[in-house]
Scaffold this motif. Structure first.
Motif, PDB file in Angstrom:
ATOM      1  N   VAL A  23       6.179  -1.757   4.432  1.00  0.00           N
ATOM      2  CA  VAL A  23       5.406  -2.544   5.319  1.00  0.00           C
ATOM      3  C   VAL A  23       3.956  -2.233   4.611  1.00  0.00           C
ATOM      4  N   ALA A  24       3.404  -0.905   4.741  1.00  0.00           N
ATOM      5  CA  ALA A  24       2.242  -0.273   4.192  1.00  0.00           C
ATOM      6  C   ALA A  24       1.890  -0.815   3.013  1.00  0.00           C
ATOM      7  N   ALA A  25       2.801  -0.869   1.836  1.00  0.00           N
ATOM      8  CA  ALA A  25       2.629  -1.198   0.507  1.00  0.00           C
ATOM      9  C   ALA A  25       2.107  -2.510   0.479  1.00  0.00           C
ATOM     10  N   PHE A  26       2.635  -3.658   1.386  1.00  0.00           N
ATOM     11  CA  PHE A  26       2.470  -4.886   1.273  1.00  0.00           C
ATOM     12  C   PHE A  26       1.017  -5.195   1.907  1.00  0.00           C
ATOM     13  N   LYS A  27       0.779  -4.503   2.745  1.00  0.00           N
ATOM     14  CA  LYS A  27      -0.385  -4.626   3.666  1.00  0.00           C
ATOM     15  C   LYS A  27      -1.662  -4.130   3.063  1.00  0.00           C
ATOM     16  N   GLU A  28      -1.517  -2.760   2.805  1.00  0.00           N
ATOM     17  CA  GLU A  28      -2.620  -1.852   2.693  1.00  0.00           C
ATOM     18  C   GLU A  28      -2.733  -1.481   1.217  1.00  0.00           C
ATOM     19  N   HIS A  29      -1.759  -1.589   0.381  1.00  0.00           N
ATOM     20  CA  HIS A  29      -1.825  -1.393  -1.057  1.00  0.00           C
ATOM     21  C   HIS A  29      -1.499  -2.360  -2.046  1.00  0.00           C
ATOM     22  N   GLY A  30      -1.697  -3.686  -1.782  1.00  0.00           N
ATOM     23  CA  GLY A  30      -1.858  -4.856  -2.705  1.00  0.00           C
ATOM     24  C   GLY A  30      -0.548  -5.055  -3.171  1.00  0.00           C
ATOM     25  N   ARG A  31       0.776  -4.702  -2.850  1.00  0.00           N
ATOM     26  CA  ARG A  31       1.946  -5.141  -3.212  1.00  0.00           C
ATOM     27  C   ARG A  31       2.325  -6.297  -2.944  1.00  0.00           C
ATOM     28  N   ALA A  32       1.673  -7.564  -3.444  1.00  0.00           N
ATOM     29  CA  ALA A  32       1.822  -9.066  -2.967  1.00  0.00           C
ATOM     30  C   ALA A  32       3.405  -9.341  -3.166  1.00  0.00           C
ATOM     31  N   GLU A  33       4.203  -8.763  -4.121  1.00  0.00           N
ATOM     32  CA  GLU A  33       5.446  -9.321  -4.539  1.00  0.00           C
ATOM     33  C   GLU A  33       6.488  -8.843  -3.251  1.00  0.00           C
ATOM     34  N   PRO A  54      -5.656 -12.369  11.459  1.00  0.00           N
ATOM     35  CA  PRO A  54      -6.229 -11.217  11.224  1.00  0.00           C
ATOM     36  C   PRO A  54      -7.572 -10.824  11.805  1.00  0.00           C
ATOM     37  N   THR A  55      -8.145  -9.581  12.078  1.00  0.00           N
ATOM     38  CA  THR A  55      -9.444  -9.254  12.509  1.00  0.00           C
ATOM     39  C   THR A  55     -10.307  -9.609  11.310  1.00  0.00           C
ATOM     40  N   ARG A  56     -11.647  -9.749  11.470  1.00  0.00           N
ATOM     41  CA  ARG A  56     -12.429  -9.925  10.384  1.00  0.00           C
ATOM     42  C   ARG A  56     -12.618  -8.660   9.362  1.00  0.00           C
ATOM     43  N   ALA A  57     -12.379  -7.565  10.022  1.00  0.00           N
ATOM     44  CA  ALA A  57     -12.626  -6.309   9.258  1.00  0.00           C
ATOM     45  C   ALA A  57     -11.252  -6.375   8.596  1.00  0.00           C
ATOM     46  N   ALA A  58     -10.031  -6.565   9.103  1.00  0.00           N
ATOM     47  CA  ALA A  58      -8.927  -6.529   8.264  1.00  0.00           C
ATOM     48  C   ALA A  58      -8.901  -7.620   6.945  1.00  0.00           C
ATOM     49  N   LEU A  59      -9.489  -8.743   7.180  1.00  0.00           N
ATOM     50  CA  LEU A  59      -9.605  -9.746   6.349  1.00  0.00           C
ATOM     51  C   LEU A  59     -10.603  -9.238   4.909  1.00  0.00           C
ATOM     52  N   ARG A  60     -11.543  -8.709   5.596  1.00  0.00           N
ATOM     53  CA  ARG A  60     -12.462  -8.058   4.727  1.00  0.00           C
ATOM     54  C   ARG A  60     -11.766  -6.902   3.721  1.00  0.00           C
ATOM     55  N   ALA A  61     -11.163  -6.076   4.666  1.00  0.00           N
ATOM     56  CA  ALA A  61     -10.755  -4.919   3.621  1.00  0.00           C
ATOM     57  C   ALA A  61      -9.364  -5.508   2.837  1.00  0.00           C
ATOM     58  N   ARG A  62      -8.693  -6.082   3.053  1.00  0.00           N
ATOM     59  CA  ARG A  62      -7.495  -6.600   2.447  1.00  0.00           C
ATOM     60  C   ARG A  62      -7.545  -7.884   1.518  1.00  0.00           C
ATOM     61  N   GLY A  63      -8.674  -8.528   1.829  1.00  0.00           N
ATOM     62  CA  GLY A  63      -8.916  -9.724   1.010  1.00  0.00           C
ATOM     63  C   GLY A  63      -7.859 -10.867   1.206  1.00  0.00           C
ATOM     64  N   ARG A  64      -6.917 -10.862   2.190  1.00  0.00           N
ATOM     65  CA  ARG A  64      -5.881 -11.781   2.072  1.00  0.00           C
ATOM     66  C   ARG A  64      -5.340 -11.700   3.603  1.00  0.00           C
ATOM     67  N   ASP A  65      -4.631 -12.631   4.179  1.00  0.00           N
ATOM     68  CA  ASP A  65      -4.205 -12.923   5.292  1.00  0.00           C
ATOM     69  C   ASP A  65      -2.572 -12.608   5.264  1.00  0.00           C
ATOM     70  N   CYS A  66      -2.355 -11.279   5.342  1.00  0.00           N
ATOM     71  CA  CYS A  66      -0.933 -10.904   4.899  1.00  0.00           C
ATOM     72  C   CYS A  66       0.125 -11.606   5.941  1.00  0.00           C
ATOM     73  N   VAL A  67      -0.256 -11.678   7.296  1.00  0.00           N
ATOM     74  CA  VAL A  67       0.671 -12.198   8.081  1.00  0.00           C
ATOM     75  C   VAL A  67       1.041 -13.835   7.868  1.00  0.00           C
ATOM     76  N   ARG A  68       0.008 -14.297   7.567  1.00  0.00           N
ATOM     77  CA  ARG A  68       0.045 -15.927   7.207  1.00  0.00           C
ATOM     78  C   ARG A  68       1.114 -15.931   6.248  1.00  0.00           C
ATOM     79  N   GLU A  69       0.868 -15.063   5.015  1.00  0.00           N
ATOM     80  CA  GLU A  69       1.749 -15.052   3.760  1.00  0.00           C
ATOM     81  C   GLU A  69       3.282 -14.915   4.164  1.00  0.00           C
ATOM     82  N   LEU A  70       3.432 -14.109   5.028  1.00  0.00           N
ATOM     83  CA  LEU A  70       4.700 -13.684   5.432  1.00  0.00           C
ATOM     84  C   LEU A  70       5.432 -15.087   6.328  1.00  0.00           C
ATOM     85  N   ALA A  71       4.692 -15.548   7.198  1.00  0.00           N
ATOM     86  CA  ALA A  71       5.000 -16.643   8.032  1.00  0.00           C
ATOM     87  C   ALA A  71       5.371 -17.908   6.997  1.00  0.00           C
ATOM     88  N   ALA A  72       4.529 -18.046   5.943  1.00  0.00           N
ATOM     89  CA  ALA A  72       4.902 -19.318   5.126  1.00  0.00           C
ATOM     90  C   ALA A  72       6.123 -18.891   4.225  1.00  0.00           C
TER      91      ALA A  72
END
Length: 251
Positions: A67-77, A109-127
């Motif tokens: 989960v951390a790799a997906f959210k924090e380390h850019g492993r979008a796959e 996401p919070t604004r801070a999380a969106l700025r840090a990650r550059g993407r809405d991770c939960v929305r990607e998972l939901a889709a």
């Protein structure tokens, strides 16, 4: 050419499982199996009003780094296997409410999380989860109903009651017309205390006073409840607390 490019990329940057680190797919079969048995998520101190919540697995072992790799380390796959896991959790609700449209509502996401990650991770998972559910014949969709209304301070170290107070009024609901008989499922990657899911569900329920639109929740993983502390055998001549038997018997 696409397959050749992927093969060349693997030679330069070999793929490894985000859970256990073995060479191979983004999430190996063994680690993926840890998200294959949905269960009820029950925090140690259940917040009043927490919606019925299903987790695909426990937030422990290889699931945590995945989960951390997906959210924090850019492993979008990882959106594929983690989204499929979320879909299985939502599917438990769909089975219990057959024939009703299921709408996945990602926590924003919070604004801070969106700025840090550059993407809405939960929305990607939901889709991704909604895609899997539709492929399985479930009338599912992903809808952005929730928005954040203000800043929330860091919840680390707060009690369940303090977390709930900290989150009060955090979410607003967009005025979106829903299909008749729809079921709303608030989704997130991980649930710990349940305070955020509870506040989001309360905001959604407040806009559906007729009660015809159930509000449920599903997550990829839930923090496991701590088990009972193991009882250690006392040394010879001592009570279980370690005090000498003779000294206590002489009192």
């Amino acid at each position: 050419m696409g397959g050749l490019g992927a093969a060349l990329a693997d030679l330069v940057l070999p793929r490894t499982c985000a859970g256990c680190g073995v060479p191979g797919p983004a999430l190996c079969r063994r680690c993926a199996a840890l998200l294959g048995a949905p269960r009820e998520a029950t925090p140690r101190r259940l917040p009043p009003g927490m919606p019925p919540t299903v987790a695909a697995g426990a937030y422990a072992g290889p699931v945590r780094p995945a989960v951390a790799a997906f959210k924090e380390h850019g492993r979008a796959e990882l959106v594929g296997p983690l989204g499929a896991a979320l879909g299985r959790a939502v599917g438990v609700h769909a089975v219990l409410l057959p024939g009703r449209p299921v709408l996945l509502v990602p926590l924003p996401p919070t604004r801070a999380a969106l700025r840090a990650r550059g993407r809405d991770c939960v929305r990607e998972l939901a889709a991704a989860a909604a895609d899997d559910l539709r492929a399985a014949g479930v009338p599912a969709g992903c809808v952005r109903l929730l928005t954040r209304t203000g800043r929330v301070r860091d919840s680390a170290g707060l009690s369940v009651a303090q977390r709930r107070a900290n989150l009060a009024g955090t979410f607003a609901v967009r005025p979106v017309r829903l299909p008749t008989g729809a079921v709303l499922v608030v989704v997130d990657d991980v649930v710990t205390s349940g305070a955020t899911l509870t506040e989001a569900a309360a905001a959604l329920a407040a806009t559906r006073p007729d009660g015809d639109t159930p509000v449920l929740a599903a997550v990829v993983a839930a923090t496991p409840r701590p088990g009972p502390r193991p009882v250690r055998a006392a040394p010879p001549g001592c009570f279980p607390d370690g005090s000498p038997r003779a000294s206590r018997e002489s009192r």
